[in-house]
Design a protein around this motif. Sequence first.
Motif, PDB file in Angstrom:
ATOM      1  N   ARG A  43       1.072  11.619 -10.192  1.00 24.45           N
ATOM      2  CA  ARG A  43       0.177  12.784 -10.054  1.00 24.45           C
ATOM      3  C   ARG A  43       0.982  14.065  -9.929  1.00 24.45           C
ATOM      4  NH1 ARG A  43      -4.616  10.582  -6.150  1.00 24.45           N
ATOM      5  NH2 ARG A  43      -5.651   9.371  -7.753  1.00 24.45           N
ATOM      6  N   ARG A  44       2.108  14.027  -9.249  1.00 24.61           N
ATOM      7  CA  ARG A  44       2.951  15.208  -9.092  1.00 24.61           C
ATOM      8  C   ARG A  44       3.474  15.644 -10.456  1.00 24.61           C
ATOM      9  NH1 ARG A  44       8.407  14.466  -6.055  1.00 24.61           N
ATOM     10  NH2 ARG A  44       8.629  13.230  -7.918  1.00 24.61           N
ATOM     11  N   ASN A  45       3.874  14.703 -11.289  1.00 27.78           N
ATOM     12  CA  ASN A  45       4.361  15.043 -12.633  1.00 27.78           C
ATOM     13  C   ASN A  45       3.253  15.613 -13.493  1.00 27.78           C
ATOM     14  OD1 ASN A  45       6.925  14.231 -12.018  1.00 27.78           O
ATOM     15  ND2 ASN A  45       6.716  12.196 -12.927  1.00 27.78           N
ATOM     16  N   LYS A  46       2.028  15.124 -13.330  1.00 27.61           N
ATOM     17  CA  LYS A  46       0.900  15.617 -14.076  1.00 27.61           C
ATOM     18  C   LYS A  46       0.578  17.064 -13.690  1.00 27.61           C
ATOM     19  CE  LYS A  46      -2.407  12.472 -15.201  1.00 27.61           C
ATOM     20  NZ  LYS A  46      -3.641  11.693 -14.987  1.00 27.61           N
ATOM     21  N   LYS A  87       0.836  -1.203   0.000  1.00 33.71           N
ATOM     22  CA  LYS A  87       0.000   0.000   0.000  1.00 33.71           C
ATOM     23  C   LYS A  87       0.869   1.250   0.000  1.00 33.71           C
ATOM     24  CE  LYS A  87      -3.690   2.343   2.491  1.00 33.71           C
ATOM     25  NZ  LYS A  87      -3.087   3.645   2.393  1.00 33.71           N
ATOM     26  N   VAL A  88       1.916   1.261   0.801  1.00 34.78           N
ATOM     27  CA  VAL A  88       2.815   2.413   0.843  1.00 34.78           C
ATOM     28  C   VAL A  88       3.504   2.589  -0.506  1.00 34.78           C
ATOM     29  CG1 VAL A  88       4.955   3.281   1.864  1.00 34.78           C
ATOM     30  CG2 VAL A  88       3.169   2.360   3.326  1.00 34.78           C
ATOM     31  N   TRP A  89       3.981   1.504  -1.107  1.00 40.62           N
ATOM     32  CA  TRP A  89       4.632   1.599  -2.408  1.00 40.62           C
ATOM     33  C   TRP A  89       3.651   2.108  -3.462  1.00 40.62           C
ATOM     34  CZ3 TRP A  89       7.473  -3.780  -2.582  1.00 40.62           C
ATOM     35  CH2 TRP A  89       8.571  -3.729  -1.729  1.00 40.62           C
ATOM     36  N   ARG A  90       2.420   1.603  -3.440  1.00 40.95           N
ATOM     37  CA  ARG A  90       1.414   2.039  -4.408  1.00 40.95           C
ATOM     38  C   ARG A  90       1.135   3.527  -4.256  1.00 40.95           C
ATOM     39  NH1 ARG A  90      -4.414   0.525  -3.191  1.00 40.95           N
ATOM     40  NH2 ARG A  90      -4.033   2.372  -1.966  1.00 40.95           N
ATOM     41  N   ASP A  91       0.992   3.992  -3.007  1.00 44.11           N
ATOM     42  CA  ASP A  91       0.730   5.410  -2.771  1.00 44.11           C
ATOM     43  C   ASP A  91       1.886   6.282  -3.253  1.00 44.11           C
ATOM     44  OD1 ASP A  91      -1.696   4.709  -1.686  1.00 44.11           O
ATOM     45  OD2 ASP A  91      -1.049   4.953   0.410  1.00 44.11           O
ATOM     46  N   LYS A  92       3.122   5.822  -3.063  1.00 48.49           N
ATOM     47  CA  LYS A  92       4.283   6.584  -3.538  1.00 48.49           C
ATOM     48  C   LYS A  92       4.313   6.671  -5.056  1.00 48.49           C
ATOM     49  CE  LYS A  92       7.427   5.923   0.318  1.00 48.49           C
ATOM     50  NZ  LYS A  92       8.740   5.443   0.758  1.00 48.49           N
ATOM     51  N   ILE A  93       3.973   5.582  -5.731  1.00 48.24           N
ATOM     52  CA  ILE A  93       3.957   5.575  -7.191  1.00 48.24           C
ATOM     53  C   ILE A  93       2.855   6.484  -7.714  1.00 48.24           C
ATOM     54  CG2 ILE A  93       3.512   4.123  -9.218  1.00 48.24           C
ATOM     55  CD1 ILE A  93       4.935   1.845  -7.705  1.00 48.24           C
ATOM     56  N   VAL A  94       1.663   6.383  -7.125  1.00 45.53           N
ATOM     57  CA  VAL A  94       0.545   7.234  -7.539  1.00 45.53           C
ATOM     58  C   VAL A  94       0.896   8.695  -7.302  1.00 45.53           C
ATOM     59  CG1 VAL A  94      -1.835   7.873  -6.970  1.00 45.53           C
ATOM     60  CG2 VAL A  94      -1.225   5.469  -7.262  1.00 45.53           C
ATOM     61  N   HIS A  95       1.474   9.016  -6.160  1.00 46.98           N
ATOM     62  CA  HIS A  95       1.865  10.387  -5.847  1.00 46.98           C
ATOM     63  C   HIS A  95       2.915  10.890  -6.844  1.00 46.98           C
ATOM     64  CE1 HIS A  95       2.774  13.973  -3.583  1.00 46.98           C
ATOM     65  NE2 HIS A  95       4.061  13.625  -3.537  1.00 46.98           N
TER      66      HIS A  95
END
Length: 87
Positions: A80-83, A69-77
């Motif tokens: 989204r930050r790049n977007k 879950k932590v890894w998934r949240d870091k990847i999503v973040h």
Amino acid sequence: MKPGRLIYIYTEDLKTKRFLKDCFLLLAAIFAAGIICPERAFAYLDPGTGSMILQVILAGIVGIGCTFKVWRDKIVHFFRRNKDEQK
């Protein structure tokens, strides 16, 4: 001392070190096999041991789930930050 004699002593020293290393690895393997595969174990598991094993298994499952879950949240973040930076 002749140069050839020095090389001979050096190679003999290397052979001795290799032999000692091989002996150590053999003894370590025999020791590990003796611990892993005992012939007989005169022991029993009391009721508390079963619940302890169950707790360890459940804690491992929960820990793995939280890690993903932590890894998934870091990847999503990260995406989204790049977007947001492109806008």
